[in-house]
Scaffold this motif. Sequence first.
Motif, PDB file in Angstrom:
ATOM      1  N   ALA A 138       0.800  -1.226   0.000  1.00  0.00           N
ATOM      2  CA  ALA A 138       0.000   0.000   0.000  1.00  0.00           C
ATOM      3  C   ALA A 138       0.833   1.276   0.000  1.00  0.00           C
ATOM      4  CB  ALA A 138      -0.926   0.003   1.214  1.00  0.00           C
ATOM      5  N   VAL A 139       2.079   1.201   0.441  1.00  0.00           N
ATOM      6  CA  VAL A 139       2.901   2.398   0.616  1.00  0.00           C
ATOM      7  C   VAL A 139       4.060   2.363  -0.368  1.00  0.00           C
ATOM      8  CG1 VAL A 139       4.347   3.671   2.249  1.00  0.00           C
ATOM      9  CG2 VAL A 139       2.279   2.551   3.053  1.00  0.00           C
ATOM     10  N   ASN A 140       4.345   3.510  -0.991  1.00  0.00           N
ATOM     11  CA  ASN A 140       5.439   3.584  -1.957  1.00  0.00           C
ATOM     12  C   ASN A 140       6.767   4.038  -1.355  1.00  0.00           C
ATOM     13  OD1 ASN A 140       3.977   2.680  -4.157  1.00  0.00           O
ATOM     14  ND2 ASN A 140       3.241   4.743  -4.653  1.00  0.00           N
ATOM     15  N   LYS A 141       6.729   4.642  -0.185  1.00  0.00           N
ATOM     16  CA  LYS A 141       7.966   5.127   0.425  1.00  0.00           C
ATOM     17  C   LYS A 141       8.760   3.941   0.969  1.00  0.00           C
ATOM     18  CE  LYS A 141       6.034   9.573   1.829  1.00  0.00           C
ATOM     19  NZ  LYS A 141       6.154  10.191   0.582  1.00  0.00           N
ATOM     20  N   ILE A 142      10.003   3.831   0.502  1.00  0.00           N
ATOM     21  CA  ILE A 142      10.820   2.663   0.834  1.00  0.00           C
ATOM     22  C   ILE A 142      11.126   2.582   2.322  1.00  0.00           C
ATOM     23  CG2 ILE A 142      13.017   3.781   0.328  1.00  0.00           C
ATOM     24  CD1 ILE A 142      12.173   0.129  -0.421  1.00  0.00           C
ATOM     25  N   TYR A 143      11.366   3.716   2.979  1.00  0.00           N
ATOM     26  CA  TYR A 143      11.709   3.669   4.400  1.00  0.00           C
ATOM     27  C   TYR A 143      10.535   3.189   5.243  1.00  0.00           C
ATOM     28  CZ  TYR A 143       9.507   8.279   4.833  1.00  0.00           C
ATOM     29  OH  TYR A 143       8.633   9.322   4.809  1.00  0.00           O
ATOM     30  N   VAL A 144       9.305   3.545   4.858  1.00  0.00           N
ATOM     31  CA  VAL A 144       8.124   3.056   5.586  1.00  0.00           C
ATOM     32  C   VAL A 144       7.981   1.549   5.388  1.00  0.00           C
ATOM     33  CG1 VAL A 144       5.602   3.192   5.747  1.00  0.00           C
ATOM     34  CG2 VAL A 144       6.943   5.277   5.430  1.00  0.00           C
ATOM     35  N   ARG A 145       8.218   1.090   4.161  1.00  0.00           N
ATOM     36  CA  ARG A 145       8.125  -0.351   3.880  1.00  0.00           C
ATOM     37  C   ARG A 145       9.180  -1.130   4.637  1.00  0.00           C
ATOM     38  NH1 ARG A 145       7.916   0.066  -2.432  1.00  0.00           N
ATOM     39  NH2 ARG A 145       9.270  -1.722  -2.198  1.00  0.00           N
ATOM     40  N   VAL A 146      10.409  -0.610   4.695  1.00  0.00           N
ATOM     41  CA  VAL A 146      11.484  -1.305   5.407  1.00  0.00           C
ATOM     42  C   VAL A 146      11.180  -1.359   6.905  1.00  0.00           C
ATOM     43  CG1 VAL A 146      13.912  -1.144   6.087  1.00  0.00           C
ATOM     44  CG2 VAL A 146      13.266  -0.835   3.700  1.00  0.00           C
ATOM     45  N   ILE A 147      10.708  -0.251   7.471  1.00  0.00           N
ATOM     46  CA  ILE A 147      10.373  -0.224   8.892  1.00  0.00           C
ATOM     47  C   ILE A 147       9.230  -1.200   9.192  1.00  0.00           C
ATOM     48  CG2 ILE A 147       9.391   1.208  10.739  1.00  0.00           C
ATOM     49  CD1 ILE A 147      11.044   3.538   9.588  1.00  0.00           C
ATOM     50  N   ALA A 148       8.189  -1.177   8.359  1.00  0.00           N
ATOM     51  CA  ALA A 148       7.063  -2.098   8.566  1.00  0.00           C
ATOM     52  C   ALA A 148       7.521  -3.546   8.474  1.00  0.00           C
ATOM     53  CB  ALA A 148       5.963  -1.826   7.535  1.00  0.00           C
ATOM     54  N   LEU A 149       8.389  -3.825   7.522  1.00  0.00           N
ATOM     55  CA  LEU A 149       8.882  -5.187   7.355  1.00  0.00           C
ATOM     56  C   LEU A 149       9.759  -5.615   8.533  1.00  0.00           C
ATOM     57  CD1 LEU A 149       8.840  -7.603   5.514  1.00  0.00           C
ATOM     58  CD2 LEU A 149      10.885  -6.725   4.434  1.00  0.00           C
ATOM     59  N   LEU A 150      10.632  -4.730   9.007  1.00  0.00           N
ATOM     60  CA  LEU A 150      11.473  -5.070  10.156  1.00  0.00           C
ATOM     61  C   LEU A 150      10.635  -5.306  11.413  1.00  0.00           C
ATOM     62  CD1 LEU A 150      14.521  -2.682   9.647  1.00  0.00           C
ATOM     63  CD2 LEU A 150      14.439  -5.166   9.309  1.00  0.00           C
ATOM     64  N   VAL A 151       9.609  -4.491  11.604  1.00  0.00           N
ATOM     65  CA  VAL A 151       8.709  -4.693  12.748  1.00  0.00           C
ATOM     66  C   VAL A 151       7.974  -6.027  12.605  1.00  0.00           C
ATOM     67  CG1 VAL A 151       6.611  -3.837  13.873  1.00  0.00           C
ATOM     68  CG2 VAL A 151       8.452  -2.256  13.311  1.00  0.00           C
ATOM     69  N   GLY A 152       7.484  -6.319  11.402  1.00  0.00           N
ATOM     70  CA  GLY A 152       6.788  -7.588  11.166  1.00  0.00           C
ATOM     71  C   GLY A 152       7.691  -8.792  11.369  1.00  0.00           C
ATOM     72  N   LEU A 153       8.924  -8.707  10.874  1.00  0.00           N
ATOM     73  CA  LEU A 153       9.877  -9.810  11.052  1.00  0.00           C
ATOM     74  C   LEU A 153      10.231 -10.005  12.524  1.00  0.00           C
ATOM     75  CD1 LEU A 153      12.323  -9.230   8.063  1.00  0.00           C
ATOM     76  CD2 LEU A 153      10.671 -11.075   8.319  1.00  0.00           C
ATOM     77  N   GLY A 154      10.464  -8.910  13.228  1.00  0.00           N
ATOM     78  CA  GLY A 154      10.768  -9.008  14.649  1.00  0.00           C
ATOM     79  C   GLY A 154       9.613  -9.586  15.452  1.00  0.00           C
ATOM     80  N   TRP A 155       8.414  -9.129  15.120  1.00  0.00           N
ATOM     81  CA  TRP A 155       7.218  -9.595  15.814  1.00  0.00           C
ATOM     82  C   TRP A 155       6.983 -11.078  15.547  1.00  0.00           C
ATOM     83  CZ3 TRP A 155       2.015  -6.523  15.232  1.00  0.00           C
ATOM     84  CH2 TRP A 155       1.098  -6.984  16.187  1.00  0.00           C
ATOM     85  N   ALA A 156       7.118 -11.501  14.297  1.00  0.00           N
ATOM     86  CA  ALA A 156       6.929 -12.917  13.948  1.00  0.00           C
ATOM     87  C   ALA A 156       7.962 -13.790  14.655  1.00  0.00           C
ATOM     88  CB  ALA A 156       7.014 -13.097  12.435  1.00  0.00           C
ATOM     89  N   THR A 157       9.202 -13.328  14.694  1.00  0.00           N
ATOM     90  CA  THR A 157      10.251 -14.084  15.380  1.00  0.00           C
ATOM     91  C   THR A 157       9.980 -14.140  16.877  1.00  0.00           C
ATOM     92  OG1 THR A 157      11.844 -13.409  13.701  1.00  0.00           O
ATOM     93  CG2 THR A 157      12.738 -14.227  15.781  1.00  0.00           C
ATOM     94  N   TRP A 158       9.598 -13.009  17.441  1.00  0.00           N
ATOM     95  CA  TRP A 158       9.293 -12.939  18.867  1.00  0.00           C
ATOM     96  C   TRP A 158       8.131 -13.870  19.220  1.00  0.00           C
ATOM     97  CZ3 TRP A 158       6.601  -8.339  21.629  1.00  0.00           C
ATOM     98  CH2 TRP A 158       6.804  -8.429  23.010  1.00  0.00           C
ATOM     99  N   ALA A 159       7.145 -13.972  18.332  1.00  0.00           N
ATOM    100  CA  ALA A 159       6.000 -14.850  18.575  1.00  0.00           C
ATOM    101  C   ALA A 159       6.377 -16.322  18.417  1.00  0.00           C
ATOM    102  CB  ALA A 159       4.863 -14.496  17.622  1.00  0.00           C
ATOM    103  N   THR A 160       7.381 -16.618  17.599  1.00  0.00           N
ATOM    104  CA  THR A 160       7.791 -17.999  17.361  1.00  0.00           C
ATOM    105  C   THR A 160       8.607 -18.558  18.515  1.00  0.00           C
ATOM    106  OG1 THR A 160       7.836 -17.567  14.986  1.00  0.00           O
ATOM    107  CG2 THR A 160       9.002 -19.509  15.737  1.00  0.00           C
ATOM    108  N   VAL A 161       9.408 -17.721  19.152  1.00  0.00           N
ATOM    109  CA  VAL A 161      10.350 -18.185  20.184  1.00  0.00           C
ATOM    110  C   VAL A 161       9.663 -18.946  21.322  1.00  0.00           C
ATOM    111  CG1 VAL A 161      11.978 -17.407  21.955  1.00  0.00           C
ATOM    112  CG2 VAL A 161      12.134 -16.511  19.635  1.00  0.00           C
ATOM    113  N   PRO A 162       8.579 -18.445  21.913  1.00  0.00           N
ATOM    114  CA  PRO A 162       7.969 -19.205  23.014  1.00  0.00           C
ATOM    115  C   PRO A 162       7.451 -20.582  22.582  1.00  0.00           C
ATOM    116  CG  PRO A 162       7.167 -16.962  23.027  1.00  0.00           C
ATOM    117  CD  PRO A 162       7.929 -17.140  21.755  1.00  0.00           C
ATOM    118  N   PHE A 163       6.912 -20.673  21.378  1.00  0.00           N
ATOM    119  CA  PHE A 163       6.437 -21.973  20.897  1.00  0.00           C
ATOM    120  C   PHE A 163       7.599 -22.947  20.741  1.00  0.00           C
ATOM    121  CE2 PHE A 163       2.953 -19.300  19.217  1.00  0.00           C
ATOM    122  CZ  PHE A 163       1.893 -19.950  19.814  1.00  0.00           C
ATOM    123  N   MET A 164       8.690 -22.454  20.156  1.00  0.00           N
ATOM    124  CA  MET A 164       9.846 -23.315  19.930  1.00  0.00           C
ATOM    125  C   MET A 164      10.521 -23.684  21.241  1.00  0.00           C
ATOM    126  SD  MET A 164       9.722 -23.902  16.828  1.00  0.00           S
ATOM    127  CE  MET A 164      11.232 -24.816  16.736  1.00  0.00           C
TER     128      MET A 164
END
Length: 195
Positions: A138-164
């Motif tokens: 939805a967003v064309n600005k690269i810095y917003v996309r990179v920040i959103a992706l880094l937050v999503g990756l961190g959140w997904a990893t953080w959510a995976t750790v307790p299960f593992m």
Amino acid sequence: MSALPASSAPAATTIPDEDTLDESVFKTILRDLATILRNLRTVLIPINWNFNNRDAALRNWDLWGPLIFMLMLATTISWGAEDASTVFSMVFAECGLGAIVLTVNVILLGGDIVFFQALCLLGYCLFPICVAAIVCAAVNKIYVRVIALLVGLGWATWATVPFMSGAVPARRKALAIYPVVLMYISIGWLALVRA
């Protein structure tokens, strides 16, 4: 009458007490939606001090939530691509292969997990990356996309750790998380360069 010998006593069963064969379709759908929302809440709020919920979520896996999130992710990433069916297939196959790798890795590390548990785990933990992929689309600005992706990756990893943590011995937790994080990064990269 004589008492039955101990060897002919009925075996203990693991079948739940509730009988779901006679319930209505509507009640089944509501029960499945409640399970999806409960598991999604566990991923959305990875800080949970009652670890029995995570263990129960991993033991009582379902495939509806992961199917929805994998389809959402694959559709979002393939939306508007020149060869959308190839991109969609690649994302969907990567999630399936990731579950296979996760299962084999956990078993080799001395843990206890089955393929469908791994698929369920990855499917629910992909939700933050799905949100990041939607932001990237939805967003064309690269810095917003990179920040959103880094937050999503961190959140997904953080959510995976307790299960593992519950699936592998404590000293091998990082070895179990590593391939999952690589899969998340590759899917996140697809979401980032897609636009």
